[in-house]
Design a protein around this motif. Structure first.
Motif, PDB file in Angstrom:
ATOM      1  N   ALA A 162       0.805  -1.218   0.000  1.00 58.60           N
ATOM      2  CA  ALA A 162       0.000   0.000   0.000  1.00 58.60           C
ATOM      3  C   ALA A 162       0.840   1.271   0.000  1.00 58.60           C
ATOM      4  CB  ALA A 162      -0.946   0.007   1.212  1.00 58.60           C
ATOM      5  N   PHE A 163       2.004   1.242   0.687  1.00 59.15           N
ATOM      6  CA  PHE A 163       2.758   2.477   0.885  1.00 59.15           C
ATOM      7  C   PHE A 163       4.245   2.343   0.593  1.00 59.15           C
ATOM      8  CE2 PHE A 163      -0.542   2.005   4.251  1.00 59.15           C
ATOM      9  CZ  PHE A 163      -1.463   2.900   3.725  1.00 59.15           C
ATOM     10  N   GLY A 164       4.627   1.280  -0.073  1.00 56.33           N
ATOM     11  CA  GLY A 164       6.050   1.008  -0.278  1.00 56.33           C
ATOM     12  C   GLY A 164       6.788   2.027  -1.120  1.00 56.33           C
ATOM     13  N   GLN A 165       6.063   2.853  -1.861  1.00 58.63           N
ATOM     14  CA  GLN A 165       6.715   3.822  -2.744  1.00 58.63           C
ATOM     15  C   GLN A 165       7.213   5.057  -1.996  1.00 58.63           C
ATOM     16  OE1 GLN A 165       7.270   3.030  -5.987  1.00 58.63           O
ATOM     17  NE2 GLN A 165       6.379   1.076  -5.357  1.00 58.63           N
ATOM     18  N   SER A 166       6.776   5.244  -0.760  1.00 59.81           N
ATOM     19  CA  SER A 166       7.149   6.450  -0.009  1.00 59.81           C
ATOM     20  C   SER A 166       7.432   6.087   1.445  1.00 59.81           C
ATOM     21  CB  SER A 166       6.025   7.495  -0.082  1.00 59.81           C
ATOM     22  OG  SER A 166       6.191   8.495   0.892  1.00 59.81           O
ATOM     23  N   HIS A 206       7.673   8.181   3.942  1.00 57.62           N
ATOM     24  CA  HIS A 206       6.786   8.949   4.819  1.00 57.62           C
ATOM     25  C   HIS A 206       5.391   8.327   4.859  1.00 57.62           C
ATOM     26  CE1 HIS A 206       9.406  12.320   5.860  1.00 57.62           C
ATOM     27  NE2 HIS A 206       9.868  12.263   4.623  1.00 57.62           N
ATOM     28  N   SER A 207       4.888   7.889   3.697  1.00 60.67           N
ATOM     29  CA  SER A 207       3.570   7.238   3.668  1.00 60.67           C
ATOM     30  C   SER A 207       3.610   5.912   4.423  1.00 60.67           C
ATOM     31  CB  SER A 207       3.125   7.005   2.225  1.00 60.67           C
ATOM     32  OG  SER A 207       2.884   8.223   1.569  1.00 60.67           O
ATOM     33  N   ARG A 265       1.910   2.847   8.930  1.00 63.44           N
ATOM     34  CA  ARG A 265       2.199   1.966  10.065  1.00 63.44           C
ATOM     35  C   ARG A 265       1.510   2.465  11.326  1.00 63.44           C
ATOM     36  NH1 ARG A 265       5.132   1.820  14.440  1.00 63.44           N
ATOM     37  NH2 ARG A 265       6.051  -0.157  15.185  1.00 63.44           N
ATOM     38  N   VAL A 266       1.544   3.784  11.559  1.00 66.31           N
ATOM     39  CA  VAL A 266       0.886   4.362  12.729  1.00 66.31           C
ATOM     40  C   VAL A 266      -0.614   4.071  12.701  1.00 66.31           C
ATOM     41  CG1 VAL A 266       0.257   6.546  13.849  1.00 66.31           C
ATOM     42  CG2 VAL A 266       2.601   6.176  13.073  1.00 66.31           C
ATOM     43  N   ILE A 267      -1.227   4.239  11.534  1.00 67.28           N
ATOM     44  CA  ILE A 267      -2.675   4.030  11.428  1.00 67.28           C
ATOM     45  C   ILE A 267      -3.017   2.548  11.554  1.00 67.28           C
ATOM     46  CG2 ILE A 267      -4.638   4.234   9.842  1.00 67.28           C
ATOM     47  CD1 ILE A 267      -3.346   6.847   8.855  1.00 67.28           C
ATOM     48  N   LEU A 268      -2.200   1.681  10.952  1.00 67.36           N
ATOM     49  CA  LEU A 268      -2.436   0.236  11.091  1.00 67.36           C
ATOM     50  C   LEU A 268      -2.298  -0.185  12.552  1.00 67.36           C
ATOM     51  CD1 LEU A 268      -3.006  -2.436   9.670  1.00 67.36           C
ATOM     52  CD2 LEU A 268      -0.539  -2.690   9.273  1.00 67.36           C
ATOM     53  N   HIS A 269      -1.331   0.376  13.250  1.00 71.58           N
ATOM     54  CA  HIS A 269      -1.158   0.080  14.681  1.00 71.58           C
ATOM     55  C   HIS A 269      -2.406   0.496  15.454  1.00 71.58           C
ATOM     56  CE1 HIS A 269       0.364   0.441  18.806  1.00 71.58           C
ATOM     57  NE2 HIS A 269       1.331  -0.384  18.456  1.00 71.58           N
ATOM     58  N   SER A 270      -2.972   1.649  15.111  1.00 71.02           N
ATOM     59  CA  SER A 270      -4.158   2.128  15.825  1.00 71.02           C
ATOM     60  C   SER A 270      -5.379   1.244  15.562  1.00 71.02           C
ATOM     61  CB  SER A 270      -4.468   3.576  15.422  1.00 71.02           C
ATOM     62  OG  SER A 270      -4.954   3.650  14.092  1.00 71.02           O
ATOM     63  N   ILE A 271      -5.446   0.638  14.384  1.00 73.11           N
ATOM     64  CA  ILE A 271      -6.556  -0.275  14.060  1.00 73.11           C
ATOM     65  C   ILE A 271      -6.489  -1.500  14.964  1.00 73.11           C
ATOM     66  CG2 ILE A 271      -7.497  -1.821  12.288  1.00 73.11           C
ATOM     67  CD1 ILE A 271      -6.601   0.304  10.214  1.00 73.11           C
ATOM     68  N   ASP A 322       9.478  -2.728  12.279  1.00 70.51           N
ATOM     69  CA  ASP A 322      10.325  -1.550  12.458  1.00 70.51           C
ATOM     70  C   ASP A 322       9.936  -0.455  11.468  1.00 70.51           C
ATOM     71  OD1 ASP A 322      11.806  -2.759  14.466  1.00 70.51           O
ATOM     72  OD2 ASP A 322      13.213  -3.648  13.032  1.00 70.51           O
ATOM     73  N   ASN A 323      10.107   0.778  11.895  1.00 64.43           N
ATOM     74  CA  ASN A 323       9.898   1.916  11.010  1.00 64.43           C
ATOM     75  C   ASN A 323      11.112   2.094  10.113  1.00 64.43           C
ATOM     76  OD1 ASN A 323       7.505   3.404  10.880  1.00 64.43           O
ATOM     77  ND2 ASN A 323       7.830   4.278  12.895  1.00 64.43           N
ATOM     78  N   PRO A 324      10.930   2.314   8.813  1.00 68.85           N
ATOM     79  CA  PRO A 324      12.089   2.607   7.958  1.00 68.85           C
ATOM     80  C   PRO A 324      12.692   3.947   8.340  1.00 68.85           C
ATOM     81  CG  PRO A 324      10.041   2.958   6.748  1.00 68.85           C
ATOM     82  CD  PRO A 324       9.664   2.341   8.060  1.00 68.85           C
ATOM     83  N   GLU A 325      13.982   4.051   8.211  1.00 64.66           N
ATOM     84  CA  GLU A 325      14.666   5.285   8.562  1.00 64.66           C
ATOM     85  C   GLU A 325      14.361   6.369   7.536  1.00 64.66           C
ATOM     86  OE1 GLU A 325      19.224   6.898   9.401  1.00 64.66           O
ATOM     87  OE2 GLU A 325      18.830   4.785   8.953  1.00 64.66           O
ATOM     88  N   VAL A 326      14.123   7.570   8.020  1.00 58.97           N
ATOM     89  CA  VAL A 326      13.870   8.709   7.134  1.00 58.97           C
ATOM     90  C   VAL A 326      15.157   9.515   6.995  1.00 58.97           C
ATOM     91  CG1 VAL A 326      12.578  10.853   6.818  1.00 58.97           C
ATOM     92  CG2 VAL A 326      11.442   8.848   7.765  1.00 58.97           C
ATOM     93  N   VAL A 327      15.587   9.680   5.767  1.00 58.32           N
ATOM     94  CA  VAL A 327      16.739  10.532   5.497  1.00 58.32           C
ATOM     95  C   VAL A 327      16.204  11.918   5.155  1.00 58.32           C
ATOM     96  CG1 VAL A 327      18.768  10.905   4.052  1.00 58.32           C
ATOM     97  CG2 VAL A 327      18.059   8.569   4.639  1.00 58.32           C
ATOM     98  N   GLU A 328      16.369  12.837   6.078  1.00 51.74           N
ATOM     99  CA  GLU A 328      15.815  14.175   5.889  1.00 51.74           C
ATOM    100  C   GLU A 328      16.541  14.905   4.762  1.00 51.74           C
ATOM    101  OE1 GLU A 328      13.223  15.266   7.113  1.00 51.74           O
ATOM    102  OE2 GLU A 328      12.827  14.180   8.979  1.00 51.74           O
TER     103      GLU A 328
END
Length: 331
Positions: free
Chosen positions: A122-126, A128-129, A134-140, A159-165
């Motif tokens: 669903a969100f593998g292309q981004s 941030h998405s 992941r946050v929303i799925l966790h809340s479900i 695990d959350n993927p690392e964000v390179v700012e």
């Protein structure tokens, strides 16, 4: 009770009398000291309690709902959130449900591997998405646990993927002047206050849109960003730094603000726009000119200065910063 009566009671059951006797013996042995020395009637009551408790446990373990129903109920449970937040929740849930077969999966049986697969598809292309999904799925799953439709949250194991700012370069002085000059025209005069907040107070576009007249403290030259209107849910107060010629009666946000803001940028010659570049411009020149990171942190609404250093503060010379702030009246 004679054998004939026992056989009659067991008729139609898949178990034989010997099976039943063996199960009762295992139950009594499992109770150990708890059953030792009991009279027959008392022991029967205890065994009956064990059987009843076991039935209840199995029923609870098998009780669940499908993922789709749980997801939409979890969204409904947060109906008191801001409209934009609700729209985001619905959008992300719809994207998850577009993954084939996900909607009808029983919540209790879903694994971390399956959840990871949903997020990737669903969100593998981004990145941030993916993180937000992941946050929303966790809340479900958290909602499902409260309803006793599952026993644990499998998203905890992902695990959350690392964000390179990526450092966003601030607007150049000529670009700032294009915006401020266009806002000074009769066509866009109603946007001067908004532009001042974006460029010289570091207010986010969505926060600007929600500002009401009672949030503007003209006498103290401050603007209140209320918790309900902020991105992070925390309120703050920012200095009211204005472009020349703006009076108290000019401090309002026009209707249809998003369209007006887009029209102003296009009229100023911007064919491509980097989201939040005004906020990055503000942070860069504030740090270079005022040299006060704790104050900047408070104005930006950040918990600490680490995000300022990693994402918001591009290198800038004091001369460029001084030129940027010279446009503000009464600074």
């Amino acid at each position: 009770m004679n054998k004939g009566l026992i056989k009659e009671l067991m008729r139609g059951q898949p178990l034989q009398v010997l099976d039943a006797a063996r199960l009762v013996m295992e139950c009594v042995e499992g109770l150990g000291n708890r059953a030792a020395g009991m009279e027959r009637a008392e022991l029967l009551c205890l065994v009956r309690r064990v059987i009843t408790a076991g039935i209840s446990t199995i029923q609870a373990e098998e009780r669940t709902e499908c993922f789709e129903k749980t997801a939409w109920e979890s969204v409904a449970a947060r109906a008191n959130r801001r409209p934009a937040t609700t729209r985001d929740l619905r959008h992300y849930v719809r994207r998850m449900l577009q993954v084939e077969g996900v909607g009808q999966m029983p919540l209790r049986g879903m694994t971390a591997a399956q959840c990871r697969d949903i997020l990737q598809k669903a969100f593998g292309q981004s990145v941030h998405s993916y993180r937000k999904g992941r946050v929303i799925l966790h809340s479900i799953f958290a909602y499902g646990m409260r309803q006793e439709w599952c026993d644990f949250n499998p998203v905890d194991r992902i695990d959350n993927p690392e964000v390179v700012e990526r450092l966003i370069a601030p607007l150049k002085q000529e670009e700032v002047e294009k915006l401020t000059s266009m806002a000074a025209t009769r066509r866009f005069r109603d946007m001067r206050f908004s532009l001042s907040l974006l460029l010289y107070s570091g207010v986010r576009p969505a926060e600007v849109e929600r500002i009401s007249p009672e949030d503007v403290c003209w006498e103290e030259r401050q603007v209140i960003i209320r918790a309900r209107n902020s991105k992070t849910g925390g309120g703050r107060v920012v200095p009211l730094r204005l472009l020349p010629g703006i009076r108290q009666q000019d401090c309002y946000v026009p209707p249809n603000w998003q369209n007006r803001w887009q029209a102003l940028r296009r009229a100023a010659g911007f064919t491509r726009w980097v989201p939040d570049v005004c906020r990055h411009t503000f942070a860069t020149y504030h740090a270079a000119y005022f040299r006060n990171l704790p104050e900047l942190q408070l104005e930006m609404g950040h918990r600490d200065v680490s995000l300022l250093r990693s994402r918001y503060m591009a290198p800038a010379l004091r001369k460029a910063a001084r030129e940027f702030w010279s446009a503000v009246q009464g600074l």
